[in-house]
Scaffold this motif. Sequence first.
Motif, PDB file in Angstrom:
ATOM      1  N   TYR A  25     169.590 -42.373 102.237  1.00 24.32           N
ATOM      2  CA  TYR A  25     168.665 -43.023 103.177  1.00 24.32           C
ATOM      3  C   TYR A  25     167.610 -42.018 103.642  1.00 24.32           C
ATOM      4  O   TYR A  25     166.422 -42.333 103.695  1.00 24.32           O
ATOM      5  N   ASP A  26     168.031 -40.802 103.966  1.00 21.74           N
ATOM      6  CA  ASP A  26     167.085 -39.756 104.379  1.00 21.74           C
ATOM      7  C   ASP A  26     166.108 -39.435 103.252  1.00 21.74           C
ATOM      8  O   ASP A  26     164.917 -39.242 103.502  1.00 21.74           O
ATOM      9  N   VAL A  27     166.630 -39.366 102.032  1.00 23.64           N
ATOM     10  CA  VAL A  27     165.769 -39.086 100.884  1.00 23.64           C
ATOM     11  C   VAL A  27     164.720 -40.181 100.750  1.00 23.64           C
ATOM     12  O   VAL A  27     163.529 -39.914 100.578  1.00 23.64           O
ATOM     13  N   ARG A  28     165.145 -41.427 100.857  1.00 19.56           N
ATOM     14  CA  ARG A  28     164.218 -42.556 100.735  1.00 19.56           C
ATOM     15  C   ARG A  28     163.193 -42.561 101.866  1.00 19.56           C
ATOM     16  O   ARG A  28     162.010 -42.791 101.642  1.00 19.56           O
ATOM     17  N   ARG A  29     163.659 -42.324 103.081  1.00 22.15           N
ATOM     18  CA  ARG A  29     162.802 -42.438 104.262  1.00 22.15           C
ATOM     19  C   ARG A  29     161.858 -41.253 104.449  1.00 22.15           C
ATOM     20  O   ARG A  29     160.714 -41.423 104.861  1.00 22.15           O
ATOM     21  N   VAL A  30     162.315 -40.028 104.135  1.00 22.72           N
ATOM     22  CA  VAL A  30     161.521 -38.833 104.428  1.00 22.72           C
ATOM     23  C   VAL A  30     161.102 -38.081 103.169  1.00 22.72           C
ATOM     24  O   VAL A  30     159.916 -37.839 102.947  1.00 22.72           O
ATOM     25  N   GLN A  31     162.055 -37.700 102.363  1.00 22.10           N
ATOM     26  CA  GLN A  31     161.759 -36.831 101.224  1.00 22.10           C
ATOM     27  C   GLN A  31     160.934 -37.524 100.150  1.00 22.10           C
ATOM     28  O   GLN A  31     160.099 -36.894  99.512  1.00 22.10           O
ATOM     29  N   LEU A  32     161.153 -38.815  99.940  1.00 19.28           N
ATOM     30  CA  LEU A  32     160.375 -39.552  98.945  1.00 19.28           C
ATOM     31  C   LEU A  32     158.891 -39.516  99.296  1.00 19.28           C
ATOM     32  O   LEU A  32     158.041 -39.293  98.438  1.00 19.28           O
ATOM     33  N   ARG A  33     158.583 -39.692 100.553  1.00 14.52           N
ATOM     34  CA  ARG A  33     157.189 -39.659 101.007  1.00 14.52           C
ATOM     35  C   ARG A  33     156.553 -38.297 100.712  1.00 14.52           C
ATOM     36  O   ARG A  33     155.431 -38.217 100.220  1.00 14.52           O
ATOM     37  N   ALA A  34     157.296 -37.228 100.991  1.00 15.00           N
ATOM     38  CA  ALA A  34     156.786 -35.875 100.719  1.00 15.00           C
ATOM     39  C   ALA A  34     156.596 -35.667  99.223  1.00 15.00           C
ATOM     40  O   ALA A  34     155.598 -35.074  98.792  1.00 15.00           O
ATOM     41  N   ALA A  35     157.523 -36.171  98.414  1.00 13.99           N
ATOM     42  CA  ALA A  35     157.414 -36.009  96.962  1.00 13.99           C
ATOM     43  C   ALA A  35     156.226 -36.794  96.418  1.00 13.99           C
ATOM     44  O   ALA A  35     155.446 -36.265  95.621  1.00 13.99           O
ATOM     45  N   VAL A  36     156.073 -38.025  96.826  1.00  7.58           N
ATOM     46  CA  VAL A  36     154.975 -38.872  96.336  1.00  7.58           C
ATOM     47  C   VAL A  36     153.622 -38.259  96.704  1.00  7.58           C
ATOM     48  O   VAL A  36     152.674 -38.299  95.909  1.00  7.58           O
ATOM     49  N   ALA A  37     153.531 -37.664  97.877  1.00  7.41           N
ATOM     50  CA  ALA A  37     152.270 -37.044  98.312  1.00  7.41           C
ATOM     51  C   ALA A  37     151.837 -35.921  97.373  1.00  7.41           C
ATOM     52  O   ALA A  37     150.648 -35.626  97.273  1.00  7.41           O
ATOM     53  N   GLN A  38     152.782 -35.318  96.670  1.00  7.95           N
ATOM     54  CA  GLN A  38     152.465 -34.231  95.737  1.00  7.95           C
ATOM     55  C   GLN A  38     151.975 -34.744  94.383  1.00  7.95           C
ATOM     56  O   GLN A  38     151.559 -33.948  93.548  1.00  7.95           O
ATOM     57  N   ARG A  39     152.069 -36.040  94.149  1.00 12.21           N
ATOM     58  CA  ARG A  39     151.727 -36.651  92.842  1.00 12.21           C
ATOM     59  C   ARG A  39     152.444 -35.893  91.713  1.00 12.21           C
ATOM     60  O   ARG A  39     151.814 -35.364  90.805  1.00 12.21           O
ATOM     61  N   PRO A  40     153.772 -35.875  91.759  1.00 18.17           N
ATOM     62  CA  PRO A  40     154.535 -35.049  90.815  1.00 18.17           C
ATOM     63  C   PRO A  40     154.553 -35.591  89.395  1.00 18.17           C
ATOM     64  O   PRO A  40     154.466 -36.798  89.175  1.00 18.17           O
ATOM     65  N   HIS A  41     154.661 -34.685  88.457  1.00 24.83           N
ATOM     66  CA  HIS A  41     154.870 -35.037  87.062  1.00 24.83           C
ATOM     67  C   HIS A  41     156.354 -34.993  86.736  1.00 24.83           C
ATOM     68  O   HIS A  41     156.821 -35.689  85.848  1.00 24.83           O
ATOM     69  N   LEU A  42     157.097 -34.152  87.454  1.00 30.99           N
ATOM     70  CA  LEU A  42     158.510 -33.927  87.195  1.00 30.99           C
ATOM     71  C   LEU A  42     159.235 -33.852  88.538  1.00 30.99           C
ATOM     72  O   LEU A  42     158.801 -33.127  89.437  1.00 30.99           O
TER      73      LEU A  42
END
Length: 163
Positions: A25-42
């Motif tokens: 839940y924490d990953v979905r709510r907080v960390q996912l947002r941070a990851a998406v903001a980076q526009r990751p390839h991997l």
Amino acid sequence: MLARVIGAAHDLSWCDARSAGATTYDVRRVQLRAAVAQRPHLVCLAAGLADVRDPQWDLAATRAHLLHCARVLSHRGAVLLTTRQGAGRRGQAGSWRSASRRLRIRQLDGLYDELHERFGTIHLDPGDTGGARPSAAELTGRFVHELTRHGLELPAVSLARHS
């Protein structure tokens, strides 16, 4: 360690969004947002161990959170790295000894197998290591091998100097 190996051959921007003890839940709510903001390839998606330790663990909720994260990242073009969690945890001291926790780990591994099937993740199954958990260097080496097998050109790098 994997970021350092990849960075030796490619221009790399790296974001470490992990947080010790975070639930899916924490990953979905907080960390996912941070990851998406980076526009990751991997992206290395590794969550769920904090969930299975919770006496009130909800497999369906964990599955929903992991599927959501994988869907969002995949639809934005990220390649997902996943690994089964059960390898090497048998026989370790503490909470991993209980039969119910071992069952939960197998169920979590099943969720990662499902992510692999649905989203084409680069998926590691470290396998039975005779009770010893693979080291970070060993897992990194296996990911490097899989990334190379999937077409990413990486130099032959000694992982010992990256630990």
